[in-house]
Design a protein around this motif. Sequence first.
Motif, PDB file in Angstrom:
ATOM      1  N   PRO A 128      10.778   5.944   4.953  1.00 32.18           N
ATOM      2  CA  PRO A 128       9.818   6.115   3.849  1.00 32.18           C
ATOM      3  C   PRO A 128       8.938   4.882   3.675  1.00 32.18           C
ATOM      4  CG  PRO A 128      12.084   6.586   3.136  1.00 32.18           C
ATOM      5  CD  PRO A 128      12.148   5.872   4.447  1.00 32.18           C
ATOM      6  N   THR A 129       7.634   5.087   3.578  1.00 35.92           N
ATOM      7  CA  THR A 129       6.704   3.971   3.335  1.00 35.92           C
ATOM      8  C   THR A 129       5.578   4.448   2.409  1.00 35.92           C
ATOM      9  OG1 THR A 129       4.903   4.320   4.934  1.00 35.92           O
ATOM     10  CG2 THR A 129       6.962   3.394   5.804  1.00 35.92           C
ATOM     11  N   MET A 130       4.843   3.467   1.900  1.00 36.41           N
ATOM     12  CA  MET A 130       3.627   3.799   1.147  1.00 36.41           C
ATOM     13  C   MET A 130       2.388   3.532   2.000  1.00 36.41           C
ATOM     14  SD  MET A 130       4.426   3.044  -2.796  1.00 36.41           S
ATOM     15  CE  MET A 130       4.113   1.314  -2.783  1.00 36.41           C
TER      16      MET A 130
ATOM     17  N   ASP B 151       3.911  -5.095  10.510  1.00 38.07           N
ATOM     18  CA  ASP B 151       5.037  -5.212  11.454  1.00 38.07           C
ATOM     19  C   ASP B 151       6.398  -5.043  10.790  1.00 38.07           C
ATOM     20  OD1 ASP B 151       3.521  -5.423  13.683  1.00 38.07           O
ATOM     21  OD2 ASP B 151       3.565  -7.609  13.788  1.00 38.07           O
ATOM     22  N   GLY B 152       6.482  -5.297   9.474  1.00 38.81           N
ATOM     23  CA  GLY B 152       7.752  -5.057   8.765  1.00 38.81           C
ATOM     24  C   GLY B 152       8.090  -3.577   8.799  1.00 38.81           C
ATOM     25  N   HIS B 153       7.111  -2.732   8.461  1.00 41.66           N
ATOM     26  CA  HIS B 153       7.329  -1.283   8.527  1.00 41.66           C
ATOM     27  C   HIS B 153       7.653  -0.857   9.959  1.00 41.66           C
ATOM     28  CE1 HIS B 153       4.294  -1.497   5.079  1.00 41.66           C
ATOM     29  NE2 HIS B 153       5.337  -0.930   4.507  1.00 41.66           N
ATOM     30  N   LEU B 154       6.887  -1.403  10.918  1.00 41.42           N
ATOM     31  CA  LEU B 154       7.071  -0.966  12.311  1.00 41.42           C
ATOM     32  C   LEU B 154       8.453  -1.349  12.830  1.00 41.42           C
ATOM     33  CD1 LEU B 154       3.527  -1.689  13.844  1.00 41.42           C
ATOM     34  CD2 LEU B 154       4.353   0.351  12.648  1.00 41.42           C
ATOM     35  N   SER B 155       9.017  -2.452  12.300  1.00 39.36           N
ATOM     36  CA  SER B 155      10.388  -2.825  12.722  1.00 39.36           C
ATOM     37  C   SER B 155      11.389  -1.762  12.262  1.00 39.36           C
ATOM     38  CB  SER B 155      10.768  -4.203  12.169  1.00 39.36           C
ATOM     39  OG  SER B 155      11.083  -4.133  10.789  1.00 39.36           O
ATOM     40  N   LEU B 156      11.121  -1.166  11.102  1.00 38.41           N
ATOM     41  CA  LEU B 156      11.999  -0.080  10.620  1.00 38.41           C
ATOM     42  C   LEU B 156      11.892   1.137  11.539  1.00 38.41           C
ATOM     43  CD1 LEU B 156      12.238  -1.833   8.060  1.00 38.41           C
ATOM     44  CD2 LEU B 156      11.602   0.148   6.698  1.00 38.41           C
TER      45      LEU B 156
ATOM     46  N   GLU C 298      15.357  -4.992   3.850  1.00 37.06           N
ATOM     47  CA  GLU C 298      16.026  -5.894   2.896  1.00 37.06           C
ATOM     48  C   GLU C 298      15.003  -6.669   2.070  1.00 37.06           C
ATOM     49  OE1 GLU C 298      18.644  -8.314   5.250  1.00 37.06           O
ATOM     50  OE2 GLU C 298      20.199  -6.758   5.260  1.00 37.06           O
ATOM     51  N   LYS C 299      13.759  -6.668   2.506  1.00 34.88           N
ATOM     52  CA  LYS C 299      12.693  -7.330   1.733  1.00 34.88           C
ATOM     53  C   LYS C 299      12.708  -6.866   0.276  1.00 34.88           C
ATOM     54  CE  LYS C 299       8.412  -8.808   0.665  1.00 34.88           C
ATOM     55  NZ  LYS C 299       7.754  -7.750   0.004  1.00 34.88           N
ATOM     56  N   ASP C 300      12.939  -5.558   0.077  1.00 34.79           N
ATOM     57  CA  ASP C 300      13.029  -4.992  -1.278  1.00 34.79           C
ATOM     58  C   ASP C 300      14.515  -4.748  -1.559  1.00 34.79           C
ATOM     59  OD1 ASP C 300      10.022  -4.466  -1.864  1.00 34.79           O
ATOM     60  OD2 ASP C 300      10.349  -3.720   0.153  1.00 34.79           O
TER      61      ASP C 300
ATOM     62  N   CYS D   8      17.435  -3.039   7.127  1.00 39.04           N
ATOM     63  CA  CYS D   8      16.800  -3.787   8.222  1.00 39.04           C
ATOM     64  C   CYS D   8      16.338  -5.146   7.699  1.00 39.04           C
ATOM     65  CB  CYS D   8      15.580  -3.029   8.742  1.00 39.04           C
ATOM     66  SG  CYS D   8      16.003  -1.433   9.448  1.00 39.04           S
ATOM     67  N   PRO D   9      16.481  -6.204   8.515  1.00 39.66           N
ATOM     68  CA  PRO D   9      16.129  -7.548   8.048  1.00 39.66           C
ATOM     69  C   PRO D   9      14.643  -7.695   7.744  1.00 39.66           C
ATOM     70  CG  PRO D   9      16.778  -7.568  10.367  1.00 39.66           C
ATOM     71  CD  PRO D   9      17.012  -6.183   9.879  1.00 39.66           C
ATOM     72  N   THR D  10      14.330  -8.635   6.876  1.00 42.30           N
ATOM     73  CA  THR D  10      12.939  -8.906   6.498  1.00 42.30           C
ATOM     74  C   THR D  10      12.181  -9.523   7.679  1.00 42.30           C
ATOM     75  OG1 THR D  10      13.634  -9.293   4.229  1.00 42.30           O
ATOM     76  CG2 THR D  10      11.491 -10.205   4.871  1.00 42.30           C
TER      77      THR D  10
ATOM     78  N   ALA E  55       7.116 -13.532   3.993  1.00 43.23           N
ATOM     79  CA  ALA E  55       7.550 -12.161   4.263  1.00 43.23           C
ATOM     80  C   ALA E  55       6.332 -11.249   4.353  1.00 43.23           C
ATOM     81  CB  ALA E  55       8.486 -11.691   3.149  1.00 43.23           C
ATOM     82  N   LEU E  56       6.279 -10.407   5.373  1.00 49.68           N
ATOM     83  CA  LEU E  56       5.152  -9.484   5.495  1.00 49.68           C
ATOM     84  C   LEU E  56       5.139  -8.537   4.298  1.00 49.68           C
ATOM     85  CD1 LEU E  56       4.968  -8.419   9.248  1.00 49.68           C
ATOM     86  CD2 LEU E  56       4.149 -10.469   8.128  1.00 49.68           C
ATOM     87  N   SER E  57       3.962  -8.278   3.775  1.00 50.08           N
ATOM     88  CA  SER E  57       3.798  -7.374   2.636  1.00 50.08           C
ATOM     89  C   SER E  57       2.371  -6.862   2.623  1.00 50.08           C
ATOM     90  CB  SER E  57       4.073  -8.123   1.325  1.00 50.08           C
ATOM     91  OG  SER E  57       3.583  -7.379   0.226  1.00 50.08           O
TER      92      SER E  57
HETATM   93  P1  AMP Z   1       6.538  -0.050   1.154  1.00 47.62           P
HETATM   94  O1  AMP Z   1       5.516   0.629   1.996  1.00 47.62           O
HETATM   95  O2  AMP Z   1       6.117  -1.375   0.628  1.00 47.62           O
HETATM   96  O3  AMP Z   1       7.129   0.857   0.113  1.00 47.62           O
HETATM   97  O4  AMP Z   1       7.736  -0.401   2.140  1.00 47.62           O
HETATM   98  C1  AMP Z   1       8.323   0.605   2.938  1.00 47.62           C
HETATM   99  C2  AMP Z   1       9.557   0.055   3.574  1.00 47.62           C
HETATM  100  O5  AMP Z   1       9.250  -1.069   4.387  1.00 47.62           O
HETATM  101  C3  AMP Z   1      10.616  -0.424   2.549  1.00 47.62           C
HETATM  102  O6  AMP Z   1      11.906  -0.047   2.990  1.00 47.62           O
HETATM  103  C4  AMP Z   1      10.428  -1.909   2.588  1.00 47.62           C
HETATM  104  O7  AMP Z   1      11.584  -2.633   2.212  1.00 47.62           O
HETATM  105  C5  AMP Z   1      10.095  -2.149   4.052  1.00 47.62           C
HETATM  106  N1  AMP Z   1       9.420  -3.426   4.232  1.00 47.62           N
HETATM  107  C6  AMP Z   1       8.333  -3.890   3.571  1.00 47.62           C
HETATM  108  N2  AMP Z   1       8.040  -5.141   3.983  1.00 47.62           N
HETATM  109  C7  AMP Z   1       8.966  -5.482   4.911  1.00 47.62           C
HETATM  110  C8  AMP Z   1       9.216  -6.644   5.707  1.00 47.62           C
HETATM  111  N3  AMP Z   1       8.443  -7.716   5.621  1.00 47.62           N
HETATM  112  N4  AMP Z   1      10.264  -6.620   6.553  1.00 47.62           N
HETATM  113  C9  AMP Z   1      11.074  -5.520   6.645  1.00 47.62           C
HETATM  114  N5  AMP Z   1      10.893  -4.401   5.929  1.00 47.62           N
HETATM  115  C10 AMP Z   1       9.856  -4.381   5.075  1.00 47.62           C
END
Ligand code: AMP
Length: 287
Positions: free
Chosen positions: A30-32, A37-42, A150-152, A175-177, A185-187
Amino acid sequence: MSVPIVRTVAELRAVVAGWRRSDASVAVVPTMGALHDGHLSLVRAALQKAERVIVTLFVNPKQFNSAADLAAYPRTENQDAAKLAPLGAQLLYVPDAEEMYPPGFATTVSVSGVREGLCGAFRPGHFDGVATVVAKLFLQTGADFAFFGEKDFQQLQLVRRVVQDLDIPITVVPCPTVREADGLALSSRNARLSPAERAIAPNLALVLIETAERLARGSPVLPTLAEARAAILAAGFRDIEYLELRGETDLQPMTSLDRPARLLAASWLGETRLIDNVRTSPIGSTN
Ligand code: AMP
């Protein structure tokens, strides 16, 4: 190859039903959107674990406590789809708000305990919105695995609680940040930082990492946290919402480091709110 997109629950269920006929395992990420790259790692982790991966893009209005923040949230579906294509995810689920919350929608999933304090104290209603949307996404996809960052960290614990309490048959995989080379931290919110703010931003992570090491070596918790607050403000952050040491599994406040913990912070840099957290545990413990 582009990733097929579905926008309705009915289309989503039809695709998943086809996969299930060949016994394929299914993961959801799930993402918004506004993928980095944080999302892509998931997504990569999900592809390692399951034969079929659904990435969801939904800017969930129920988890925003400010209309301006919701309106300003980036919506970049085409770029997101292009970033996902080379990875090999099998499906992109992009419902609109009407599909998720049709007229008459009246149910809220509300998790007491975990949602209190930390981000919950500053974002009223946020975690009810998160709990409600993830419960829906889990039931809509029927996935076996769900991947979260784990970022959130508070969100991750909240999602685990929802799954356990509602007997949803899905395994939550943390998954690790993912960080920039300088530690930030990527955001999706990092794009809002001015160049000057971007130069200051890594200090949040650097102070957390250094403080976690000091705590692990036995530095007393409360004075060490006070020094960390001062260091974050001295680096140029405008305000600290919270900086706390909490139990890694129960998120209970801790005043001495006697078990694995998380050091969590939310801080304002100009008009941008950044959050981050790191793990710490007493040196010598096997955890
Ligand atoms: P979001 O789109 O911000 O709701 O994030 C979607 C998913 O990506 C959530 O599970 C977040 O925890 C994860 N996520 C966001 N930023 C990172 C990051 N820097 N490293 C790993 N996962 C992240």
